[in-house]
Write a protein that holds these residues in place. Structure first.
Motif, PDB file in Angstrom:
ATOM      1  N   ILE A  27      17.057   6.880  49.268  1.00 58.63           N
ATOM      2  CA  ILE A  27      18.821   5.543  49.499  1.00 58.63           C
ATOM      3  C   ILE A  27      18.838   4.894  48.451  1.00 58.63           C
ATOM      4  O   ILE A  27      20.294   5.376  48.357  1.00 58.63           O
ATOM      5  N   ILE A  28      17.884   3.998  47.928  1.00 59.21           N
ATOM      6  CA  ILE A  28      18.472   3.820  46.196  1.00 59.21           C
ATOM      7  C   ILE A  28      17.925   4.616  45.023  1.00 59.21           C
ATOM      8  O   ILE A  28      16.382   4.906  45.058  1.00 59.21           O
ATOM      9  N   LYS A  29      18.564   3.958  43.801  1.00 61.63           N
ATOM     10  CA  LYS A  29      18.121   5.276  42.504  1.00 61.63           C
ATOM     11  C   LYS A  29      17.641   4.409  41.786  1.00 61.63           C
ATOM     12  O   LYS A  29      17.664   4.562  40.634  1.00 61.63           O
ATOM     13  N   CYS A  30      17.412   2.644  41.800  1.00 61.30           N
ATOM     14  CA  CYS A  30      16.760   2.462  40.562  1.00 61.30           C
ATOM     15  C   CYS A  30      15.794   1.683  41.428  1.00 61.30           C
ATOM     16  O   CYS A  30      15.885   0.770  42.269  1.00 61.30           O
ATOM     17  N   ARG A  31      14.751   1.187  40.600  1.00 61.39           N
ATOM     18  CA  ARG A  31      13.460   0.279  41.248  1.00 61.39           C
ATOM     19  C   ARG A  31      14.096  -1.628  41.491  1.00 61.39           C
ATOM     20  O   ARG A  31      14.624  -1.775  40.341  1.00 61.39           O
ATOM     21  N   ASP A  81      26.040   6.149  33.491  1.00 59.19           N
ATOM     22  CA  ASP A  81      24.361   4.865  33.329  1.00 59.19           C
ATOM     23  C   ASP A  81      24.900   3.892  34.580  1.00 59.19           C
ATOM     24  O   ASP A  81      25.758   2.328  33.937  1.00 59.19           O
ATOM     25  N   CYS A  82      24.727   3.624  35.435  1.00 60.87           N
ATOM     26  CA  CYS A  82      25.370   2.599  37.079  1.00 60.87           C
ATOM     27  C   CYS A  82      24.936   1.799  36.102  1.00 60.87           C
ATOM     28  O   CYS A  82      23.862   0.842  36.730  1.00 60.87           O
ATOM     29  N   THR A  83      25.867   0.924  36.475  1.00 59.81           N
ATOM     30  CA  THR A  83      25.822  -0.724  36.703  1.00 59.81           C
ATOM     31  C   THR A  83      26.372  -1.359  38.624  1.00 59.81           C
ATOM     32  O   THR A  83      26.608  -2.440  37.962  1.00 59.81           O
ATOM     33  N   ARG A  84      26.586  -0.542  39.138  1.00 62.75           N
ATOM     34  CA  ARG A  84      27.412  -1.595  40.541  1.00 62.75           C
ATOM     35  C   ARG A  84      26.764  -2.520  41.109  1.00 62.75           C
ATOM     36  O   ARG A  84      27.008  -2.626  41.893  1.00 62.75           O
ATOM     37  N   CYS A  85      25.380  -2.221  40.657  1.00 65.29           N
ATOM     38  CA  CYS A  85      24.236  -3.294  41.293  1.00 65.29           C
ATOM     39  C   CYS A  85      23.270  -3.828  40.851  1.00 65.29           C
ATOM     40  O   CYS A  85      23.280  -3.408  39.631  1.00 65.29           O
ATOM     41  N   LYS A  86      22.858  -4.858  41.399  1.00 70.13           N
ATOM     42  CA  LYS A  86      21.614  -5.182  40.218  1.00 70.13           C
ATOM     43  C   LYS A  86      20.914  -5.149  40.224  1.00 70.13           C
ATOM     44  O   LYS A  86      19.899  -5.962  39.499  1.00 70.13           O
ATOM     45  N   LEU A  87      21.037  -4.794  40.147  1.00 70.72           N
ATOM     46  CA  LEU A  87      18.987  -3.162  40.028  1.00 70.72           C
ATOM     47  C   LEU A  87      19.459  -2.466  38.300  1.00 70.72           C
ATOM     48  O   LEU A  87      18.781  -2.603  37.897  1.00 70.72           O
ATOM     49  N   ALA A  88      20.678  -2.168  38.093  1.00 70.67           N
ATOM     50  CA  ALA A  88      20.625  -1.328  36.859  1.00 70.67           C
ATOM     51  C   ALA A  88      19.237  -2.418  35.753  1.00 70.67           C
ATOM     52  O   ALA A  88      18.418  -1.506  35.108  1.00 70.67           O
ATOM     53  N   SER A 141      26.026  -0.720  47.802  1.00 70.54           N
ATOM     54  CA  SER A 141      26.364  -0.294  46.044  1.00 70.54           C
ATOM     55  C   SER A 141      25.663   1.421  46.555  1.00 70.54           C
ATOM     56  O   SER A 141      26.268   1.928  45.414  1.00 70.54           O
ATOM     57  N   CYS A 142      25.070   1.755  46.856  1.00 73.92           N
ATOM     58  CA  CYS A 142      24.258   2.853  45.916  1.00 73.92           C
ATOM     59  C   CYS A 142      24.163   4.095  46.842  1.00 73.92           C
ATOM     60  O   CYS A 142      24.663   4.740  46.625  1.00 73.92           O
ATOM     61  N   GLU A 143      24.416   3.426  47.967  1.00 75.46           N
ATOM     62  CA  GLU A 143      23.948   4.568  49.507  1.00 75.46           C
ATOM     63  C   GLU A 143      25.013   5.856  49.147  1.00 75.46           C
ATOM     64  O   GLU A 143      25.361   6.664  49.595  1.00 75.46           O
ATOM     65  N   PRO A 144      26.366   4.853  48.859  1.00 79.14           N
ATOM     66  CA  PRO A 144      27.541   6.466  48.338  1.00 79.14           C
ATOM     67  C   PRO A 144      27.006   7.353  47.880  1.00 79.14           C
ATOM     68  O   PRO A 144      27.563   8.164  47.916  1.00 79.14           O
ATOM     69  N   PHE A 145      26.458   7.381  46.712  1.00 78.12           N
ATOM     70  CA  PHE A 145      25.663   8.220  45.835  1.00 78.12           C
ATOM     71  C   PHE A 145      24.723   8.806  46.758  1.00 78.12           C
ATOM     72  O   PHE A 145      24.966  10.422  46.556  1.00 78.12           O
ATOM     73  N   LEU A 146      24.602   8.853  47.547  1.00 77.29           N
ATOM     74  CA  LEU A 146      23.109   9.583  48.678  1.00 77.29           C
ATOM     75  C   LEU A 146      24.406  10.503  49.486  1.00 77.29           C
ATOM     76  O   LEU A 146      23.883  11.405  49.749  1.00 77.29           O
TER      77      LEU A 146
HETATM   78  S1  SF4 Z   1      20.706   0.972  42.149  1.00 71.60           S
HETATM   79 FE1  SF4 Z   1      22.477   2.410  42.360  1.00 71.60          FE
HETATM   80  S2  SF4 Z   1      24.219   1.276  42.378  1.00 71.60           S
HETATM   81 FE2  SF4 Z   1      22.358   0.384  41.629  1.00 71.60          FE
HETATM   82  S3  SF4 Z   1      22.180   0.097  39.425  1.00 71.60           S
HETATM   83 FE3  SF4 Z   1      21.328   2.231  40.373  1.00 71.60          FE
HETATM   84  S4  SF4 Z   1      22.551   3.717  40.544  1.00 71.60           S
HETATM   85 FE4  SF4 Z   1      23.688   1.671  40.765  1.00 71.60          FE
END
Ligand code: SF4
Length: 289
Positions: free
Chosen positions: A187-191, A117-124, A205-210
């Motif tokens: 590129i980005i995993k959260c809306r 449940d990633c919270t690395r960025c403010k989209l979480a 924050s998110c690109e490393p996952f891709l």
């Molecule tokens: S957009 Fe990526 S880095 Fe940001 S909370 Fe979602 S999974 Fe994490």
């Protein structure tokens, strides 16, 4: 009004992003790493200044086009990629903030579990579901889009709305593949709220996952769908109208930029050129037409 002070985490993220850009450039050019030059303003190589169209987003533009010649970016080469020899080159994340579990993941389920449940960025806080990606974990072809929209956020799967239906038609009716034969990710995993464009800190924050996903899949080709995906992957601001239709390189993997299916819904006349791009991909992969 004075700008809000950066948090330690933001500062660290910017430093890591700059360091990653510097290391990638040194790796690509063979230059020695100059630790003193690693900062957010000096990380881009001088050669980038010769490319009027390619202003780095958050890293140096790539230097090695598909034909192996040295060029200052601009429009990539249109040469057919050496898929058989260059595909599957390892792509490793250099983001030191990525958790050891993400770096250690040896397959996609492990990677998904490590992201959690990633919270690395403010989209979480805005998401319903984290949209990791879907498809064949050993796919020869990966489609990369921008970010989840409303339908994708609700379903937890990329490209399931109207634009996704069009992408599915391209895959099934055009390429004569099944959707589950390829891999689809963003590129980005959260809306992003109101479907706004992702912001630089969210990308960082998110690109490393891709990057890790692509390293695990090791595809023979990538199709970047739309402006945002192409410009982010290639670290350029060259318009998609100039990028599309020409092979370029993403860490040794041939990459074909083309228009996003959502753009095609608004501009159906452009389907013809997208089909030309897709046919190039089919040729490179040896798919029957
Ligand atoms: S957009 Fe990526 S880095 Fe940001 S909370 Fe979602 S999974 Fe994490």
């Amino acid at each position: 009004m004075a700008a809000a002070p950066m948090t330690d985490r933001q500062t660290l993220l910017e430093l890591v992003t700059a360091l990653r850009a510097r290391l990638e450039w040194c790796r690509d050019t063979g230059a020695e790493v100059d630790a003193m030059a690693v900062d957010g303003r000096s990380a881009a190589p001088a050669a980038a200044a010769t490319d009027d169209d390619s202003v780095p987003l958050n890293a140096a533009p790539r230097k090695t086009p598909m034909d192996g010649s040295v060029a200052g970016a601009g429009r990539p080469t249109a040469a057919v990629p050496p898929v058989a020899t260059s595909a599957g080159a390892p792509v490793e994340t250099l983001d030191l903030l990525v958790s050891p579990a993400v770096r250690a993941a040896s397959d996609l389920p492990q990677l998904r579990a490590a992201i959690g449940d990633c919270t690395r960025c403010k989209l979480a806080p805005h998401r319903t579901n984290l949209v990791f990606g879907v498809g064949n974990p050993a796919a020869e072809l990966v489609f990369v889009g921008e970010a989840p929209g409303r339908d994708e956020d609700l379903r937890g799967e990329p490209f399931v709305g109207r634009a996704g239906q069009l992408l599915t038609e391209i895959i099934t009716k055009g390429m004569k593949l099944r959707r589950e034969d390829v891999y689809i990710a963003n590129i980005i995993k959260c809306r992003p709220p109101q479907n706004r464009n992702p912001e630089p800190d969210e990308i960082a924050s998110c690109e490393p996952f891709l990057v890790r996903q692509l390293a695990l899949i090791r595809p023979k080709a990538i199709v970047a769908l739309g402006t945002f995906a192409a410009q982010t992957l290639l670290k350029t601001r060259t318009p998609i109208t100039r990028l599309r239709g020409a092979w370029t390189d993403y860490h040794g993997i041939p990459l074909m930029p083309t228009f996003h299916p959502a753009y095609l819904l608004r501009n159906p006349a452009e389907k013809r050129v997208v089909w030309e791009d897709i046919q190039q991909v089919m040729r490179a992969l040896g798919l029957p037409r």
